[in-house]
Design an enzyme around this catalytic site. Sequence first.
Site, PDB file in Angstrom:
ATOM      1  N   ARG A 170      23.055  -8.059 -16.638  1.00  0.00           N
ATOM      2  CA  ARG A 170      22.226  -8.322 -17.820  1.00  0.00           C
ATOM      3  C   ARG A 170      22.862  -9.400 -18.698  1.00  0.00           C
ATOM      4  O   ARG A 170      22.185 -10.140 -19.387  1.00  0.00           O
ATOM      5  CB  ARG A 170      22.033  -7.025 -18.619  1.00  0.00           C
ATOM      6  CG  ARG A 170      21.056  -6.057 -17.955  1.00  0.00           C
ATOM      7  CD  ARG A 170      20.860  -4.806 -18.799  1.00  0.00           C
ATOM      8  NE  ARG A 170      19.823  -3.945 -18.261  1.00  0.00           N
ATOM      9  CZ  ARG A 170      20.011  -3.037 -17.331  1.00  0.00           C
ATOM     10  NH1 ARG A 170      21.215  -2.878 -16.824  1.00  0.00           N
ATOM     11  NH2 ARG A 170      19.011  -2.286 -16.890  1.00  0.00           N
ATOM     12  N   ASP A 193      15.571   4.254 -19.366  1.00  0.00           N
ATOM     13  CA  ASP A 193      16.727   5.084 -19.034  1.00  0.00           C
ATOM     14  C   ASP A 193      16.365   6.569 -19.121  1.00  0.00           C
ATOM     15  O   ASP A 193      16.802   7.376 -18.292  1.00  0.00           O
ATOM     16  CB  ASP A 193      17.892   4.781 -19.984  1.00  0.00           C
ATOM     17  CG  ASP A 193      18.314   3.325 -19.919  1.00  0.00           C
ATOM     18  OD1 ASP A 193      18.316   2.751 -18.818  1.00  0.00           O
ATOM     19  OD2 ASP A 193      18.633   2.757 -20.985  1.00  0.00           O
ATOM     20  N   HIS A 227      21.779  -0.005 -23.342  1.00  0.00           N
ATOM     21  CA  HIS A 227      20.821  -0.191 -22.250  1.00  0.00           C
ATOM     22  C   HIS A 227      21.391  -1.112 -21.175  1.00  0.00           C
ATOM     23  O   HIS A 227      20.757  -2.061 -20.739  1.00  0.00           O
ATOM     24  CB  HIS A 227      19.509  -0.760 -22.809  1.00  0.00           C
ATOM     25  CG  HIS A 227      18.416  -0.894 -21.797  1.00  0.00           C
ATOM     26  ND1 HIS A 227      17.940   0.168 -21.061  1.00  0.00           N
ATOM     27  CD2 HIS A 227      17.683  -1.978 -21.405  1.00  0.00           C
ATOM     28  CE1 HIS A 227      16.966  -0.247 -20.258  1.00  0.00           C
ATOM     29  NE2 HIS A 227      16.801  -1.544 -20.439  1.00  0.00           N
TER      30      HIS A 227
END
Length: 356
Positions: free
Chosen positions: A130, A193, A220
């Site tokens: 990410r 999640d 996240h």
Amino acid sequence: MESIREASQRIARISAHLQPPNSQTEESCVLKRADCRAKGGAPGFKVAILGAAGGIGQPLAMLMKMNPLVSVLHLYDVVNTPGVTADIGHMDTGAVVRGFLGQPQLENALTGMDLVIIPAGVPRKPGMTRDDLFNINAGIVRTLCEGIAKCCPNAIVNLISNPVNSTVPIAAEVFKKAGTYDPKRLLGVTMLDVVRANTFVAEVLGLHPKEVDVPVVGGHAGVTILPLLSQVKPPSSFTPEETENLTKRIQDGGTEVVQAKAGAGSATLSMAYAAVKFADACLRGLRGDAGVVECAFVASEVTELPFFATKVRLGRRGAEEVYQLGPLNEYERVGLERAKKELAESIQKGVSFIRK
């Protein structure tokens, strides 16, 4: 005369829905197509999706079109919005759909919105973290949030663009510079999640996922995702091996999808489902429903970090109450310290991007 005028307006409304928009028909109609609404459209909230033509945006737009709490749905992207708008606009649900293409139309897309959902950005590819997405998506989020600050500063913002651990602080800094920041109205969407945790835990317990509720806190991305398996409802116990395997799979859920798609994309359909589930909770909060509680990445005093994902109570102003973590077992306490260390770096990276 009055009856003739009413008849003319009715014919204009019908024509506006049947004929494709072009400069000639827009000028000749009594009512422009953009100003028409479908007969029977129920009152509700105005929602904008920024990045509506992307892998997440398209199924997200379709599902939001089906939500009875939505009266007007604005779809914005830098490419392909007219096609997505025409396609989704044919669905026989009450929400009126309008499309907006490119930066010059961003302000029109945002004006008057109650809820803005942002899935815009590039997706992960195999081998990417990410964090690799940061430079591209950070710039996109900054531009979109500048538009929100100008055109709908009181809207609730659901931020999906990754890395959420950094893009939420970026959005906060943009709103602060504009003088419009309300921490209750900025929510990083970590619902995927929770959705994954509910699914994976239900498999182990032999239950339907709808019967399971797993709080997921932290952030996240990777180890910042901390499922609190000691607080699962219904109350359940897990062996150390089950705890380790479940935690690891929940943390690596995004990577699991990226690898399974083998270069063809990342989690889009499950993300759209989770985003709509969270957006619906926000709309129910806006409506004034009581007891709407979901996990989200928000401005927080639960830990020493300025942002943290925990359960929040959603209401007319957004995240009206942020809940504490509750009792943690030893495994979760260790995981929390690991999560906070990585989260602190990601948050600072987002803040520095705007302040530099």
